[in-house]
Scaffold this active site. Structure first.
Site, PDB file in Angstrom:
ATOM      1  N   CYS A  43      -3.978  -1.164  -2.218  1.00 33.21           N
ATOM      2  CA  CYS A  43      -4.180   0.161  -2.068  1.00 33.21           C
ATOM      3  C   CYS A  43      -5.066   0.348  -3.202  1.00 33.21           C
ATOM      4  O   CYS A  43      -4.857   0.003  -4.386  1.00 33.21           O
ATOM      5  CB  CYS A  43      -2.765   0.793  -2.219  1.00 33.21           C
ATOM      6  SG  CYS A  43      -2.928   2.539  -2.728  1.00 33.21           S
ATOM      7  N   HIS A  96      -7.815   3.463   4.250  1.00 32.87           N
ATOM      8  CA  HIS A  96      -7.749   4.101   5.454  1.00 32.87           C
ATOM      9  C   HIS A  96      -9.222   4.300   6.054  1.00 32.87           C
ATOM     10  O   HIS A  96      -9.328   4.311   7.352  1.00 32.87           O
ATOM     11  CB  HIS A  96      -7.332   5.614   5.410  1.00 32.87           C
ATOM     12  CG  HIS A  96      -5.850   5.768   5.479  1.00 32.87           C
ATOM     13  ND1 HIS A  96      -5.100   5.011   4.560  1.00 32.87           N
ATOM     14  CD2 HIS A  96      -4.903   6.388   6.024  1.00 32.87           C
ATOM     15  CE1 HIS A  96      -3.720   5.645   4.625  1.00 32.87           C
ATOM     16  NE2 HIS A  96      -3.679   6.217   5.508  1.00 32.87           N
ATOM     17  N   GLU A 104      -4.376   9.811   9.525  1.00 31.90           N
ATOM     18  CA  GLU A 104      -3.284   9.698   9.921  1.00 31.90           C
ATOM     19  C   GLU A 104      -2.801  10.422  11.079  1.00 31.90           C
ATOM     20  O   GLU A 104      -1.977  10.150  11.963  1.00 31.90           O
ATOM     21  CB  GLU A 104      -2.262  10.310   8.824  1.00 31.90           C
ATOM     22  CG  GLU A 104      -2.329   9.700   7.532  1.00 31.90           C
ATOM     23  CD  GLU A 104      -1.297   8.662   7.027  1.00 31.90           C
ATOM     24  OE1 GLU A 104      -0.062   8.813   7.571  1.00 31.90           O
ATOM     25  OE2 GLU A 104      -1.557   7.599   6.894  1.00 31.90           O
ATOM     26  N   CYS A 152     -11.069   3.237   0.154  1.00 34.47           N
ATOM     27  CA  CYS A 152      -9.686   3.881   0.492  1.00 34.47           C
ATOM     28  C   CYS A 152      -9.370   2.768   1.696  1.00 34.47           C
ATOM     29  O   CYS A 152     -10.175   2.739   2.574  1.00 34.47           O
ATOM     30  CB  CYS A 152      -9.659   5.301   0.864  1.00 34.47           C
ATOM     31  SG  CYS A 152      -8.037   5.865   1.372  1.00 34.47           S
ATOM     32  N   ASP A 193       0.809  -1.169   0.051  1.00 32.63           N
ATOM     33  CA  ASP A 193      -0.213  -0.165  -0.208  1.00 32.63           C
ATOM     34  C   ASP A 193       0.873   1.180  -0.041  1.00 32.63           C
ATOM     35  O   ASP A 193       2.089   1.137   0.250  1.00 32.63           O
ATOM     36  CB  ASP A 193      -0.975  -0.136   1.236  1.00 32.63           C
ATOM     37  CG  ASP A 193      -1.756   1.328   1.357  1.00 32.63           C
ATOM     38  OD1 ASP A 193      -2.099   1.720   0.188  1.00 32.63           O
ATOM     39  OD2 ASP A 193      -2.099   1.699   2.240  1.00 32.63           O
ATOM     40  N   SER A 194       0.245   2.276  -0.273  1.00 32.59           N
ATOM     41  CA  SER A 194       1.077   3.546  -0.089  1.00 32.59           C
ATOM     42  C   SER A 194       1.732   3.807   1.302  1.00 32.59           C
ATOM     43  O   SER A 194       2.400   4.739   1.605  1.00 32.59           O
ATOM     44  CB  SER A 194       0.377   4.849  -0.629  1.00 32.59           C
ATOM     45  OG  SER A 194      -1.179   4.868  -0.037  1.00 32.59           O
ATOM     46  N   TYR A 227      -0.411   8.562  -2.105  1.00 32.71           N
ATOM     47  CA  TYR A 227      -0.606   8.081  -3.843  1.00 32.71           C
ATOM     48  C   TYR A 227      -1.710   8.901  -4.517  1.00 32.71           C
ATOM     49  O   TYR A 227      -1.645   9.107  -5.488  1.00 32.71           O
ATOM     50  CB  TYR A 227      -0.528   6.850  -4.018  1.00 32.71           C
ATOM     51  CG  TYR A 227       0.642   5.863  -3.821  1.00 32.71           C
ATOM     52  CD1 TYR A 227       1.887   6.451  -3.255  1.00 32.71           C
ATOM     53  CD2 TYR A 227       0.624   4.438  -4.351  1.00 32.71           C
ATOM     54  CE1 TYR A 227       2.759   5.656  -3.269  1.00 32.71           C
ATOM     55  CE2 TYR A 227       1.732   3.587  -4.228  1.00 32.71           C
ATOM     56  CZ  TYR A 227       2.773   4.350  -3.565  1.00 32.71           C
ATOM     57  OH  TYR A 227       4.095   3.549  -3.504  1.00 32.71           O
TER      58      TYR A 227
HETATM   59  N1  DGL Z   1      -3.923   3.744   0.067  1.00 39.97           N
HETATM   60  C1  DGL Z   1      -4.537   4.816  -0.421  1.00 39.97           C
HETATM   61  C2  DGL Z   1      -5.812   4.322  -1.158  1.00 39.97           C
HETATM   62  O1  DGL Z   1      -6.162   3.316  -0.656  1.00 39.97           O
HETATM   63  C3  DGL Z   1      -4.885   6.047   0.542  1.00 39.97           C
HETATM   64  C4  DGL Z   1      -3.824   6.798   0.643  1.00 39.97           C
HETATM   65  C5  DGL Z   1      -3.002   7.539  -0.173  1.00 39.97           C
HETATM   66  O2  DGL Z   1      -3.632   8.589  -0.780  1.00 39.97           O
HETATM   67  O3  DGL Z   1      -1.763   7.186  -0.548  1.00 39.97           O
HETATM   68  O4  DGL Z   1      -6.426   4.782  -2.024  1.00 39.97           O
END
Ligand code: DGL
Length: 277
Positions: free
Chosen positions: A81, A194, A160, A192, A18-19, A50
């Site tokens: 991600c 998060h 975060e 997403c 993941d990012s 990302y």
């Molecule tokens: N992991 C990213 C997603 O699921 C969210 C965080 C990011 O923008 O990198 O889209």
């Protein structure tokens, strides 16, 4: 792309990336469903987010993440991600030497598992919404859906910061959700990694008949099915190991990782990407 192993072996680890640390929600689901599997997780915390980057940059970063995991000899990869799945997964299907899945198809499957789902709202990063990957996947699987996606870029930084129950977060969510509520959605897709952390707050805000869908559990089920089909399940007995790598290590990320995983993370290591490229 690195060709690390063409014929994966059953006892090799699964790779997820993941990012950042949000993908650990998927790791948690994978550990619950496939407790015997070893898992290697990469979070590109040095380059998060990302979601606000261009498709080219997301694809480049995601390719480097995949290379890192291939270098660790993983037998299959989960793009945990949404943004990276939206922009890079179709390319990986052509080039990746081990089986690879993402989170969008499982998320859509979870949303449509309820036959009454007709008016679908999607919240996600700008990158995911503008890719139209969710909208496309939904429309392909069911005709006549009302689909409305909105970018909610303020949510990742709030999560975060662990502002997951603050009034200000509630207000921002209310504001973001207004147009979706006006459309009378019956399903809200948390597109997403998060966002599962906002479920308690979303439950307070949304009418009780709006279903919340996140892809973590369905993604783990997809992975299990894929491993069974390809005869790649681990033959080892006992609990699988988890190795977590982050491209930027800080106390804050380690703290956050524990919150997403909801169990001990073990030692978190620093990953250096592009080492032999
Ligand atoms: N992991 C990213 C997603 O699921 C969210 C965080 C990011 O923008 O990198 O889209």
């Amino acid at each position: 792309m690195r060709i690390a192993r063409i014929a994966p072996v059953n006892d090799a680890a699964l790779g997820l990336f993941d990012s950042g640390v949000g993908g650990l929600t998927v790791v948690r689901a994978v550990q619950d469903l496939l407790p015997g599997e070893d898992v290697i997780y990469l979070g590109d915390t040095a380059r998060l987010p990302y979601g606000s980057k261009s498709p080219e940059t997301i694809r480049q970063f995601a390719a480097e993440d995949v290379d890192f995991l291939l270098g660790k000899g993983v037998k299959a990869i989960v793009v945990a991600c949404n943004t990276a799945t939206a922009h890079a997964l179709p390319e990986f299907w052509k080039s990746c030497p081990v089986p690879i899945i993402g989170v969008i198809e499982p998320g859509v499957e979870a949303a449509l598992a309820n036959a009454d789902a007709d008016r679908i709202g999607i919240i996600a990063t700008r990158g995911t919404i503008s890719s139209h990957a969710y909208q496309h996947e939904l429309a392909t699987r069911k005709r006549g859906l009302m689909i409305h996606g909105i970018a909610t870029p303020l949510l990742v930084p709030l999560i975060e910061e662990n502002w997951i129950s603050e009034d200000v977060t509630k207000e921002i969510l209310r504001k973001y959700l207004e147009p979706l509520m006006a459309k009378g959605i019956d399903t809200l897709m948390l597109a997403c990694t998060h966002y599962p952390l906002l479920i308690p707050l979303l439950t307070e805000i949304l009418p009780p008949d709006v279903r919340l869908v996140d892809s973590a559990t369905t993604c783990a089920e997809h992975l299990k099915r894929m491993l069974e089909e390809k005869d790649l399940l681990s033959g080892k007995s006992g609990e699988g190991k988890l190795e977590i790598y982050l491209t930027d290590l800080s106390e804050q990320f380690e703290e956050l990782a524990k919150r997403f995983l909801r169990r001990p993370t073990g030692k978190v290591r620093r990953a250096v990407l592009n080492q032999d490229l």
